[in-house]
Design a protein around this motif. Sequence first.
Motif, mmCIF file in Angstrom:
data_model
loop_
_atom_site.group_PDB
_atom_site.id
_atom_site.type_symbol
_atom_site.label_atom_id
_atom_site.label_comp_id
_atom_site.label_asym_id
_atom_site.label_seq_id
_atom_site.Cartn_x
_atom_site.Cartn_y
_atom_site.Cartn_z
ATOM 1 N N LEU A 44 44.844 -10.681 4.066
ATOM 2 C CA LEU A 44 44.770 -11.789 5.008
ATOM 3 C C LEU A 44 43.794 -12.858 4.526
ATOM 4 C CD1 LEU A 44 44.722 -9.771 8.341
ATOM 5 C CD2 LEU A 44 46.470 -11.453 7.686
ATOM 6 N N ALA A 45 42.640 -12.425 4.064
ATOM 7 C CA ALA A 45 41.634 -13.378 3.580
ATOM 8 C C ALA A 45 42.163 -14.175 2.392
ATOM 9 C CB ALA A 45 40.351 -12.627 3.205
ATOM 10 N N ARG A 46 42.835 -13.492 1.489
ATOM 11 C CA ARG A 46 43.397 -14.176 0.323
ATOM 12 C C ARG A 46 44.482 -15.167 0.753
ATOM 13 N NH1 ARG A 46 44.344 -9.962 -2.443
ATOM 14 N NH2 ARG A 46 46.518 -9.702 -1.869
ATOM 15 N N ARG A 47 45.313 -14.767 1.696
ATOM 16 C CA ARG A 47 46.394 -15.639 2.167
ATOM 17 C C ARG A 47 45.854 -16.928 2.773
ATOM 18 N NH1 ARG A 47 51.745 -15.378 3.588
ATOM 19 N NH2 ARG A 47 52.386 -16.699 5.316
ATOM 20 N N TYR A 48 44.755 -16.820 3.520
ATOM 21 C CA TYR A 48 44.195 -17.992 4.192
ATOM 22 C C TYR A 48 43.034 -18.625 3.416
ATOM 23 C CZ TYR A 48 47.182 -16.679 8.027
ATOM 24 O OH TYR A 48 48.291 -16.377 8.794
ATOM 25 N N SER A 49 42.812 -18.150 2.199
ATOM 26 C CA SER A 49 41.778 -18.704 1.308
ATOM 27 C C SER A 49 40.393 -18.723 1.952
ATOM 28 C CB SER A 49 42.161 -20.118 0.852
ATOM 29 O OG SER A 49 43.388 -20.097 0.171
ATOM 30 N N VAL A 50 40.033 -17.600 2.563
ATOM 31 C CA VAL A 50 38.711 -17.456 3.164
ATOM 32 C C VAL A 50 38.121 -16.124 2.708
ATOM 33 C CG1 VAL A 50 39.251 -18.869 5.192
ATOM 34 C CG2 VAL A 50 39.628 -16.397 5.280
ATOM 35 N N THR A 51 36.862 -15.923 2.997
ATOM 36 C CA THR A 51 36.233 -14.641 2.676
ATOM 37 C C THR A 51 36.688 -13.581 3.682
ATOM 38 O OG1 THR A 51 34.309 -15.056 4.088
ATOM 39 C CG2 THR A 51 34.177 -15.805 1.769
ATOM 40 N N LYS A 52 36.467 -12.327 3.340
ATOM 41 C CA LYS A 52 36.791 -11.257 4.277
ATOM 42 C C LYS A 52 35.946 -11.400 5.538
ATOM 43 C CE LYS A 52 36.651 -7.265 2.108
ATOM 44 N NZ LYS A 52 36.836 -6.019 1.347
ATOM 45 N N ARG A 53 34.709 -11.816 5.388
ATOM 46 C CA ARG A 53 33.856 -12.025 6.553
ATOM 47 C C ARG A 53 34.465 -13.080 7.476
ATOM 48 N NH1 ARG A 53 27.579 -14.032 7.066
ATOM 49 N NH2 ARG A 53 27.888 -14.955 9.103
ATOM 50 N N GLU A 54 34.859 -14.225 6.917
ATOM 51 C CA GLU A 54 35.438 -15.299 7.727
ATOM 52 C C GLU A 54 36.720 -14.832 8.405
ATOM 53 O OE1 GLU A 54 36.193 -18.898 9.611
ATOM 54 O OE2 GLU A 54 34.342 -18.184 8.694
ATOM 55 N N MET A 55 37.550 -14.087 7.688
ATOM 56 C CA MET A 55 38.805 -13.609 8.261
ATOM 57 C C MET A 55 38.528 -12.660 9.420
ATOM 58 S SD MET A 55 42.043 -14.135 7.650
ATOM 59 C CE MET A 55 42.394 -14.260 9.371
ATOM 60 N N LEU A 56 37.595 -11.746 9.246
ATOM 61 C CA LEU A 56 37.252 -10.796 10.303
ATOM 62 C C LEU A 56 36.697 -11.537 11.519
ATOM 63 C CD1 LEU A 56 36.993 -7.887 11.242
ATOM 64 C CD2 LEU A 56 34.750 -7.811 10.169
ATOM 65 N N GLU A 57 35.819 -12.521 11.286
ATOM 66 C CA GLU A 57 35.269 -13.296 12.402
ATOM 67 C C GLU A 57 36.376 -14.031 13.147
ATOM 68 O OE1 GLU A 57 32.293 -15.723 10.523
ATOM 69 O OE2 GLU A 57 30.753 -14.174 10.726
ATOM 70 N N ARG A 58 37.304 -14.639 12.426
ATOM 71 C CA ARG A 58 38.419 -15.349 13.067
ATOM 72 C C ARG A 58 39.252 -14.411 13.923
ATOM 73 N NH1 ARG A 58 41.296 -19.301 8.594
ATOM 74 N NH2 ARG A 58 39.473 -20.573 8.090
ATOM 75 N N LEU A 59 39.599 -13.258 13.370
ATOM 76 C CA LEU A 59 40.441 -12.307 14.099
ATOM 77 C C LEU A 59 39.764 -11.829 15.379
ATOM 78 C CD1 LEU A 59 41.755 -10.215 11.076
ATOM 79 C CD2 LEU A 59 43.121 -11.722 12.539
ATOM 80 N N VAL A 60 38.500 -11.492 15.284
ATOM 81 C CA VAL A 60 37.775 -10.969 16.448
ATOM 82 C C VAL A 60 37.607 -12.048 17.511
ATOM 83 C CG1 VAL A 60 35.554 -10.051 17.230
ATOM 84 C CG2 VAL A 60 36.609 -9.154 15.150
ATOM 85 N N VAL A 61 37.184 -13.227 17.115
ATOM 86 C CA VAL A 61 36.945 -14.308 18.078
ATOM 87 C C VAL A 61 38.248 -14.729 18.745
ATOM 88 C CG1 VAL A 61 36.201 -16.721 18.281
ATOM 89 C CG2 VAL A 61 34.810 -15.091 17.001
ATOM 90 N N ARG A 62 39.330 -14.809 17.984
ATOM 91 C CA ARG A 62 40.622 -15.200 18.584
ATOM 92 C C ARG A 62 41.141 -14.139 19.541
ATOM 93 N NH1 ARG A 62 43.594 -18.045 13.370
ATOM 94 N NH2 ARG A 62 42.168 -19.820 13.300
ATOM 95 N N ALA A 63 40.999 -12.875 19.197
ATOM 96 C CA ALA A 63 41.448 -11.803 20.096
ATOM 97 C C ALA A 63 40.636 -11.830 21.389
ATOM 98 C CB ALA A 63 41.313 -10.450 19.400
ATOM 99 N N ASP A 64 39.340 -12.031 21.282
ATOM 100 C CA ASP A 64 38.478 -12.101 22.462
ATOM 101 C C ASP A 64 38.853 -13.306 23.323
ATOM 102 O OD1 ASP A 64 35.960 -11.364 23.987
ATOM 103 O OD2 ASP A 64 35.419 -13.389 23.319
ATOM 104 N N ALA A 65 39.055 -14.466 22.709
ATOM 105 C CA ALA A 65 39.405 -15.681 23.451
ATOM 106 C C ALA A 65 40.725 -15.507 24.206
ATOM 107 C CB ALA A 65 39.486 -16.872 22.510
ATOM 108 N N ALA A 66 41.681 -14.808 23.591
ATOM 109 C CA ALA A 66 42.973 -14.583 24.246
ATOM 110 C C ALA A 66 42.800 -13.738 25.504
ATOM 111 C CB ALA A 66 43.945 -13.904 23.280
ATOM 112 N N ILE A 67 41.923 -12.770 25.472
ATOM 113 C CA ILE A 67 41.661 -11.930 26.650
ATOM 114 C C ILE A 67 40.936 -12.741 27.714
ATOM 115 C CG2 ILE A 67 40.318 -9.958 27.486
ATOM 116 C CD1 ILE A 67 40.936 -8.640 24.727
ATOM 117 N N VAL A 68 39.899 -13.456 27.323
ATOM 118 C CA VAL A 68 39.096 -14.217 28.278
ATOM 119 C C VAL A 68 39.940 -15.276 28.993
ATOM 120 C CG1 VAL A 68 37.135 -15.817 28.500
ATOM 121 C CG2 VAL A 68 36.918 -13.753 27.094
#
Length: 86
Positions: A44-68
Amino acid sequence: MAQTTAERQAAFRARRATAGNDGNGERRLDMWVTTEADLALARLARRYSVTKREMLERLVVRADAAIVRRLDPDSAEWDTYFQVPR
């Protein structure tokens, strides 16, 4: 007197924990994940040209925002999600 390696590391972690515009800083995660999860994160990180850290942060924050977005702030579900005592 010179600091020991452990003292320098402790100071670095303390600065990092309070850094940032809001003074909230960052938090350290130290965990093991399955090989499957690590490889998927790398893809996923390679596909979106970001670091693994950035990809993990995006996934977590977006999942949380969808619930909220689906929760009513005055509901018991909101309190449960945010662990607000009634």
